[in-house]
Design a protein around this motif. Structure first.
Motif, PDB file in Angstrom:
ATOM      1  N   LEU A  95       0.858  -1.181   0.000  1.00  0.00           N
ATOM      2  CA  LEU A  95       0.000   0.000   0.000  1.00  0.00           C
ATOM      3  C   LEU A  95       0.897   1.235   0.000  1.00  0.00           C
ATOM      4  CD1 LEU A  95      -2.974   0.900   0.138  1.00  0.00           C
ATOM      5  CD2 LEU A  95      -2.751   0.943   2.629  1.00  0.00           C
ATOM      6  N   ALA A 100      -3.151   6.818   2.920  1.00  0.00           N
ATOM      7  CA  ALA A 100      -3.773   5.542   3.263  1.00  0.00           C
ATOM      8  C   ALA A 100      -3.053   4.887   4.435  1.00  0.00           C
ATOM      9  CB  ALA A 100      -3.765   4.618   2.044  1.00  0.00           C
ATOM     10  N   GLU A 115     -10.689   7.001   7.593  1.00  0.00           N
ATOM     11  CA  GLU A 115     -10.901   6.814   6.159  1.00  0.00           C
ATOM     12  C   GLU A 115      -9.902   7.653   5.385  1.00  0.00           C
ATOM     13  OE1 GLU A 115     -14.842   7.561   4.845  1.00  0.00           O
ATOM     14  OE2 GLU A 115     -15.643   5.676   5.658  1.00  0.00           O
ATOM     15  N   TYR A 118      -7.784   6.624  -1.892  1.00  0.00           N
ATOM     16  CA  TYR A 118      -6.634   5.872  -2.394  1.00  0.00           C
ATOM     17  C   TYR A 118      -6.761   5.730  -3.902  1.00  0.00           C
ATOM     18  CZ  TYR A 118      -3.568   1.882  -3.373  1.00  0.00           C
ATOM     19  OH  TYR A 118      -2.595   1.058  -3.898  1.00  0.00           O
ATOM     20  N   TRP A 128     -10.507   4.618  -4.909  1.00  0.00           N
ATOM     21  CA  TRP A 128     -10.976   3.798  -3.801  1.00  0.00           C
ATOM     22  C   TRP A 128     -11.112   4.653  -2.539  1.00  0.00           C
ATOM     23  CZ3 TRP A 128     -11.894  -1.448  -4.670  1.00  0.00           C
ATOM     24  CH2 TRP A 128     -11.373  -1.971  -5.862  1.00  0.00           C
ATOM     25  N   ILE A 130     -10.676   4.007   1.470  1.00  0.00           N
ATOM     26  CA  ILE A 130     -10.170   3.048   2.454  1.00  0.00           C
ATOM     27  C   ILE A 130     -10.792   3.341   3.806  1.00  0.00           C
ATOM     28  CG2 ILE A 130      -8.120   2.372   3.760  1.00  0.00           C
ATOM     29  CD1 ILE A 130      -6.479   2.627   1.308  1.00  0.00           C
ATOM     30  N   SER A 131     -11.328   2.295   4.438  1.00  0.00           N
ATOM     31  CA  SER A 131     -11.849   2.390   5.799  1.00  0.00           C
ATOM     32  C   SER A 131     -11.038   1.449   6.682  1.00  0.00           C
ATOM     33  CB  SER A 131     -13.329   1.999   5.849  1.00  0.00           C
ATOM     34  OG  SER A 131     -14.105   2.832   5.013  1.00  0.00           O
ATOM     35  N   ALA A 132     -10.351   2.021   7.660  1.00  0.00           N
ATOM     36  CA  ALA A 132      -9.526   1.232   8.581  1.00  0.00           C
ATOM     37  C   ALA A 132     -10.136   1.298   9.978  1.00  0.00           C
ATOM     38  CB  ALA A 132      -8.093   1.758   8.605  1.00  0.00           C
ATOM     39  N   VAL A 147      -8.878  -3.484   7.254  1.00  0.00           N
ATOM     40  CA  VAL A 147      -8.861  -2.417   6.258  1.00  0.00           C
ATOM     41  C   VAL A 147      -9.719  -2.844   5.076  1.00  0.00           C
ATOM     42  CG1 VAL A 147      -7.406  -0.947   4.809  1.00  0.00           C
ATOM     43  CG2 VAL A 147      -6.509  -1.838   6.972  1.00  0.00           C
ATOM     44  N   ARG A 148     -10.738  -2.042   4.781  1.00  0.00           N
ATOM     45  CA  ARG A 148     -11.651  -2.359   3.678  1.00  0.00           C
ATOM     46  C   ARG A 148     -11.528  -1.295   2.596  1.00  0.00           C
ATOM     47  NH1 ARG A 148     -17.067  -1.386   2.124  1.00  0.00           N
ATOM     48  NH2 ARG A 148     -17.399   0.005   3.902  1.00  0.00           N
ATOM     49  N   PHE A 149     -11.561  -1.737   1.339  1.00  0.00           N
ATOM     50  CA  PHE A 149     -11.479  -0.836   0.193  1.00  0.00           C
ATOM     51  C   PHE A 149     -12.845  -0.791  -0.495  1.00  0.00           C
ATOM     52  CE2 PHE A 149      -7.303  -2.272   1.113  1.00  0.00           C
ATOM     53  CZ  PHE A 149      -6.391  -1.357   0.627  1.00  0.00           C
TER      54      PHE A 149
END
Length: 417
Positions: A95, A100, A115, A118, A128, A130-132, A147-149
Motif C-alpha cells: 500500500l 492511506a 478513512e 486511495y 478507492w 479506504i476504511s480502517a 482495512v476495507r477498500f
C-alpha cells in the motif's frame, strides 16, 4: 488503568519507508511467524475471502518501526488489487500511499476508525475509499486493524463525465452556434432576396450543423468509453477481420479522395481479448485520419500482426523519425500482443506536436483534410479504448515523410493462439 493509545506515526516518515520497501524481498522464512497468525478461524477467513471488496487484516507491531506493520491476511480482491500475498509482507510494500498508511495507523495506534482516498498507480485510473477500523484482539497481543477498500470509480467517473461534457460542449459549440446565428440574421435581412448568397450561406450552415452533430456524437462516445475504462473487456475479437471491415466501410471515402489502403495481415486469426466494435473504431479512426491527411493518390498501409512480445510491439518502423510512446500497458513478461500499424505518406508532424496528439480537440496547425475538418476527438477516443483493453499506443512521424501510428492489444492467455 488502560494504556493510552499511541498516536499515529507522522505522515512525513512514510516517504522514506516507501522508498525503503520499493523492492521488498518476499522471503518465506522472514514472514513465517506472522503468516501463522492468519491460519486460525477458517470460517471467518472463508467469509472474508468471498467478499467482492478488497479486505486486509494488518498487524501493527511497534509504532516506531514502520516495517513492523504486516499484512496477516488479504482476500482475493485485495491480492488482485495490491499484488499482495497476505503472508506477512510489510504493509508499506503493498500500500504505497502516505494518506492511506496514515489512516491505517490511526486505527492501529489511535484506536479510532479512519478513512482515506486511495488512487493506485497504473494506466487505468481507479478511485478507492479506504476504511480502517481497530480489530479487537486478545489482551497482550499485537495491535491489529481491518482495512476495507470501497470502489468509488464509477461514481467519480460519472461526475467527471458530466462536468467534462458540459464544459467541452459549451466551449466547442459556442463558435459554430454564433456563426449560425450570424448567417440566419443575414438571411433574414439584406440577403433575403440574394439567391447566390442564400445558397452559399445555407451550404456553410449545413456544414456547421453536421460538424456540431459529429462533435456531440464523439463527445458522447468518449464519455461512455471513459466511464467504463477501468473495466476490462471480456470478449474475443479478430483484429484481421475488423481491419477488413474498416476498409469496406471506408470505400466511398477512398473514392472521393483518390486514396488507397493496402492491407497486410501477417497472422490469421489475430485474436485478442476485446470489444469488437471498439477495436473497429480504433482502426477506423486511425485509418481515416491517415487517408484524410495524405495527398491525393497516396497509399496508406494497414498492417496487422499477432504473437509479438512487448519489445517487438514497440519496435520502430521508420528510420530518422521522431518517436513517442503515448500509452504503455502494465508489463507482463509472457504477454503477447496483436499489433496494428497505420502508415501514411502524408505531411508528417513535428516532434513538439506529438505529445499533444491525444488531447481533446487538439488539431495540428497548417494541416487540412480533404473534406470537412474533424472534431479533434478521434485520437483521444483511440487512446482511451486502447487503455481499456490494457494495450499500448505509439506514434512515429517526420515532416514531409509521413506518420505511423501503432496500437497493440493483448492476446488471450498471454501468448499466441
Amino acid at each position: 488503568m488502560s494504556q493510552a493509545p499511541t498516536p499515529p506515526v507522522p505522515s512525513n516518515r512514510w516517504s522514506a519507508a516507501l522508498s525503503a520497501f520499493r523492492d521488498w524481498p518476499r522471503d518465506p522464512a522472514r514472514v513465517a511467524g506472522a503468516a501463522a497468525a492468519a491460519a486460525s478461524g477458517d470460517p471467518y477467513r472463508a467469509a472474508l475471502e468471498g467478499l467482492p471488496d478488497p479486505v486486509l487484516i494488518v498487524d501493527g507491531g511497534a509504532a516506531e518501526d514502520l516495517s513492523a506493520r504486516r499484512i496477516l491476511f488479504a482476500n482475493a480482491a485485495a491480492r488482485d488489487l495490491l499484488k499482495a500475498s497476505g503472508r506477512g509482507e510489510p504493509l508499506v510494500a503493498a500500500l504505497r500511499d502516505p494518506a492511506a498508511l496514515e489512516a491505517v495507523d490511526g486505527a492501529l495506534y489511535g484506536g479510532v476508525a479512519h478513512e482515506a482516498a486511495y488512487e493506485p498507480a497504473g494506466p487505468q485510473e481507479r478511485f478507492w475509499r479506504i476504511s480502517a477500523s481497530p480489530l479487537a484482539v486478545e489482551a497482550g497481543s499485537a495491535r491489529q486493524a481491518v482495512v476495507r477498500f470501497r470502489d468509488e470509480t464509477d461514481a467519480l467517473r460519472m461526475e467527471r463525465m458530466r462536468a467534462d461534457f458540459l464544459a467541452n460542449a459549451g466551449h466547442e459549440l459556442k463558435t459554430p452556434l454564433a456563426s449560425l446565428q450570424g448567417f440566419i440574421e443575414t438571411l433574414k435581412g439584406h440577403a433575403r432576396d440574394d439567391e447566390r448568397a442564400r445558397d452559399r450561406f445555407l451550404d456553410i450552415m449545413a456544414a456547421q450543423t453536421a460538424r456540431m452533430s459529429r462533435m456531440i456524437a464523439d463527445l458522447l462516445a468518449l464519455s461512455r468509453i471513459e466511464l467504463a475504462e477501468h473495466i476490462s473487456p471480456s470478449g474475443r475479437a479478430d483484429v484481421a477481420l475488423a481491419a477488413g471491415d474498416v476498409i469496406d466501410a471506408l470505400a466511398p471515402l477512398l473514392t472521393d479522395l483518390d486514396a488507397q489502403i493496402d492491407l497486410s495481415v501477417r497472422t490469421r486469426p489475430a485474436l485478442i481479448v476485446g470489444d469488437r466494435d471498439q477495436v473497429i473504431q480504433v482502426i477506423q479512426n486511425l485509418t481515416e485520419n491517415a487517408v484524410r491527411y495524405s495527398p491525393p493518390g497516396r497509399r496508406v498501409e494497414l498492417v496487422v500482426e499477432g504473437g509479438l512480445g512487448l519489445t517487438e510491439a514497440q519496435a520502430p518502423t521508420r528510420r530518422e523519425t521522431s518517436r513517442l510512446t503515448l500509452l504503455t500497458p502494465d508489463r507482463e513478461a509472457d504477454a503477447r500482443y496483436v499489433v496494428v500499424r497505420v502508415i501514411d505518406q502524408g505531411h508528417g508532424l513535428a516532434r513538439d506536436q506529438l505529445p499533444r496528439l491525444t488531447e481533446r480537440f487538439y488539431r495540428v496547425e497548417g494541416q487540412k483534410s480533404g473534406q470537412s475538418p474533424g472534431t479533434g476527438l478521434g485520437l483521444s477516443i483511440v487512446k482511451h479504448i486502447v487503455n481499456r483493453h490494457r494495450g499500448g499506443m505509439m506514434v512515429e512521424s517526420q515532416p514531409d515523410v509521413g506518420t505511423t501510428f501503432t496500437v497493440y492489444f493483448p492476446m488471450p492467455g498471454g501468448s499466441a493462439t
